[in-house]
Enzyme design. Structure first.
Site, mmCIF file in Angstrom:
data_model
loop_
_atom_site.group_PDB
_atom_site.id
_atom_site.type_symbol
_atom_site.label_atom_id
_atom_site.label_comp_id
_atom_site.label_asym_id
_atom_site.label_seq_id
_atom_site.Cartn_x
_atom_site.Cartn_y
_atom_site.Cartn_z
ATOM 1 N N HIS A 136 0.879 -1.177 0.000
ATOM 2 C CA HIS A 136 0.000 0.000 0.000
ATOM 3 C C HIS A 136 0.915 1.225 0.000
ATOM 4 O O HIS A 136 2.039 1.174 0.515
ATOM 5 C CB HIS A 136 -0.825 -0.056 1.296
ATOM 6 C CG HIS A 136 -1.875 0.985 1.442
ATOM 7 N ND1 HIS A 136 -1.591 2.280 1.820
ATOM 8 C CD2 HIS A 136 -3.218 0.917 1.302
ATOM 9 C CE1 HIS A 136 -2.727 2.957 1.897
ATOM 10 N NE2 HIS A 136 -3.729 2.162 1.589
ATOM 11 N N ASP A 213 3.413 -4.221 8.216
ATOM 12 C CA ASP A 213 2.174 -3.474 8.053
ATOM 13 C C ASP A 213 1.035 -4.459 8.294
ATOM 14 O O ASP A 213 0.733 -5.302 7.434
ATOM 15 C CB ASP A 213 2.137 -2.895 6.627
ATOM 16 C CG ASP A 213 0.794 -2.252 6.296
ATOM 17 O OD1 ASP A 213 -0.164 -2.421 7.081
ATOM 18 O OD2 ASP A 213 0.702 -1.595 5.243
ATOM 19 N N GLN A 216 -4.163 -4.889 7.365
ATOM 20 C CA GLN A 216 -5.169 -5.820 6.828
ATOM 21 C C GLN A 216 -5.142 -7.173 7.515
ATOM 22 O O GLN A 216 -6.013 -8.004 7.259
ATOM 23 C CB GLN A 216 -4.943 -6.023 5.315
ATOM 24 C CG GLN A 216 -5.196 -4.797 4.468
ATOM 25 C CD GLN A 216 -6.656 -4.355 4.439
ATOM 26 O OE1 GLN A 216 -7.555 -5.072 4.883
ATOM 27 N NE2 GLN A 216 -6.891 -3.164 3.937
ATOM 28 N N LYS A 239 -10.049 -0.398 10.855
ATOM 29 C CA LYS A 239 -10.182 -1.626 10.051
ATOM 30 C C LYS A 239 -10.484 -2.831 10.933
ATOM 31 O O LYS A 239 -10.593 -3.956 10.442
ATOM 32 C CB LYS A 239 -8.884 -1.870 9.265
ATOM 33 C CG LYS A 239 -8.651 -0.839 8.163
ATOM 34 C CD LYS A 239 -7.520 -1.250 7.277
ATOM 35 C CE LYS A 239 -6.979 -0.099 6.462
ATOM 36 N NZ LYS A 239 -7.836 0.260 5.318
ATOM 37 N N CYS A 378 -4.918 2.476 -3.469
ATOM 38 C CA CYS A 378 -3.648 3.003 -2.919
ATOM 39 C C CYS A 378 -2.507 1.999 -3.105
ATOM 40 O O CYS A 378 -1.649 1.868 -2.221
ATOM 41 C CB CYS A 378 -3.787 3.374 -1.446
ATOM 42 S SG CYS A 378 -5.005 4.641 -1.153
#
Ligand code: PMP
Length: 422
Positions: A136, A213, A216, A239, A378
């Site tokens: 991303h 990261d 997600q 999220k 993104c």
């Protein structure tokens, strides 16, 4: 992954989410009842259960004040609530120490914090930072900016034709020059689940620092910073059922202690003189200004709810939905799903339909009350690698049902017939 987790009941759990009962396009003045909302845009942001919404109301009605500064009863209450939320995040990611959790606005700010603070202090021209083709922009642009500032070189782990990282190529990129390996645990476009432990183990062999990261992955799969051996992990509250404007950075204590503050101001100092300051203790050193107090408490409530549903059950349910989506989309002529085999992917289905613009598909779905996202999500370099400008993305969560997935696939088939005729 424990697939023996008892199945969850999405229909029952949906009752906890008031927004899932809204009707899309309803206009009582014109007698239009609208259609039920089918919310399949969970990779962009999830919805909130009543307990999270209520936690915000409780803060503002019963315990709101500024934290750390006020020497009064209400401030003590507010500070205790804020710290309890940090403890919940600490436990959720299995961090060893309370001060290893820094509240940020989200994943983007967490990664920028590391790039500005750790990057500016420890990186220099000639050093290399290894990223992946799945990233991303939040895990790409901050490193490009660091490259502009100090001259580090960016290297990229490629993906193979199944949208999985090519670890042989990764090995070739690693060298004593590798300062950092920063990568996503789950792609927000292809749903690829990356081998976090394996990547970190290889990075550590050359002495590189690692950043995961987890934007997600944290809402769907266990986050275990100690089992992973990660130096930094970033996540976003919105999220994972929490409020927007709150997220967290996990940082290994020794590393955080060696880093200068990211932002300057109140709350982050030990002492200040007219011409200089000394930074405060962790974690407050990285939390300048009045923090997002109520959202932090809301994130704590979101973690409570996730623990109540269970991440194993969540993942198992999402696998069911994703398998069904793949099965049904495979029957639609011209559909191409961009992503790895089911066992390596999360509940994210990124796809294109031959000859039909992704925006048109999203529009047809929207008319049916189905919320998906069309665009580059993104992740422009990833789309360049895939050779498409945009994809349509349906992303599931535990409150989605098989019936919704079936309605989604039926409407995609309808879009295919509609545009084929034109
Ligand atoms: N990384 C990934 C993989 C994401 O999907 C997102 C959000 N789409 C981000 C980072 C950025 O998260 P936020 O906007 O919450 O900072």
């Amino acid at each position: 992954m424990n697939h023996a987790a008892p199945p969850l009941d999405p229909v029952k759990l949906r009752e906890d989410f008031p927004i899932l009962s809204v009707r899309v396009g309803a206009d009582p003045a014109r007698g239009d009842e609208g259609v039920p909302l089918v919310y399949l845009d969970n990779a962009a942001t999830t919805q909130r259960p009543r307990s999270v919404i209520q936690s915000l109301v409780n803060v503002y009605e019963q315990s709101y004040s500024n934290v750390h500064r006020g020497a009064h009863w209400l401030s003590g209450l507010s500070t205790a609530g804020y710290n309890a939320a940090r403890e919940k995040v600490q436990e959720f990611v299995n961090a060893a120490h309370f001060e290893e959790i820094i509240f940020t606005r989200g994943t983007t700010e967490a990664i920028n914090l590391v790039a500005r603070s750790w990057g500016d202090r420890f990186c220099q021209a000639g050093d290399e930072i290894v990223l992946t083709e799945l990233e991303h922009h939040a895990n790409l642009v901050p490193w490009q900016q660091l490259a502009e500032r100090v001259g580090v070189k960016l290297r990229t782990i490629p993906i193979d034709d199944r949208c999985q990282l090519d670890l042989e190529q990764f090995d070739k990129l690693l060298s004593p020059r590798t300062k950092l390996v920063s990568f996503t645990a789950t792609s927000n476009v292809t749903g690829t689940i990356t081998p976090v432990v394996e990547i970190i183990a290889r990075a550590r062999r050359v002495g590189a620092v690692t950043l995961v990261d987890a934007a997600q992955s944290a809402p769907h799969l266990p986050t275990d910073v100690r089992a992973w051996g990660a130096d930094f992990v970033a996540l976003s509250g919105h999220k994972m059922l929490g409020p927007s404007g709150i997220g967290a950075l996990y940082g290994r204590r020794e590393l955080l202690a060696s880093m200068p503050p990211f932002l300057g101001g109140g709350g982050m100092i030990d002492r200040v003189w007219a011409d200089h300051f000394t930074p405060g203790d962790l974690p407050y050193r990285f939390e300048a200004g009045t923090p997002a107090i109520a959202p932090a408490v809301g994130l704590g409530a979101a973690i409570d709810y996730l623990n109540y549903v269970g991440l194993d059950a969540i993942h198992a349910h999402e696998q069911l939905l994703t398998a069904r989506a793949h099965e049904l989309l495979a029957d639609i002529p011209g559909v191409k799903i961009w992503g790895p085999p089911l066992e390596h992917k999360a509940g994210i289905v990124g796809f294109t339909l031959d000859g039909v613009h992704p925006n048109d598909i999203a529009e047809v779905l929207d008319q049916d009350g189905i919320a998906v996202r069309a665009g580059h999500h993104c992740a422009m370099p990833l789309h360049q690698r895939l050779g498409v400008e945009f994809t349509v993305r349906a992303s599931f969560y535990f409150y989605n049902t098989l019936a919704e997935v079936e309605q989604f696939a039926k409407t995609v088939a309808h879009a295919q017939r509609l545009f084929r005729k034109r």
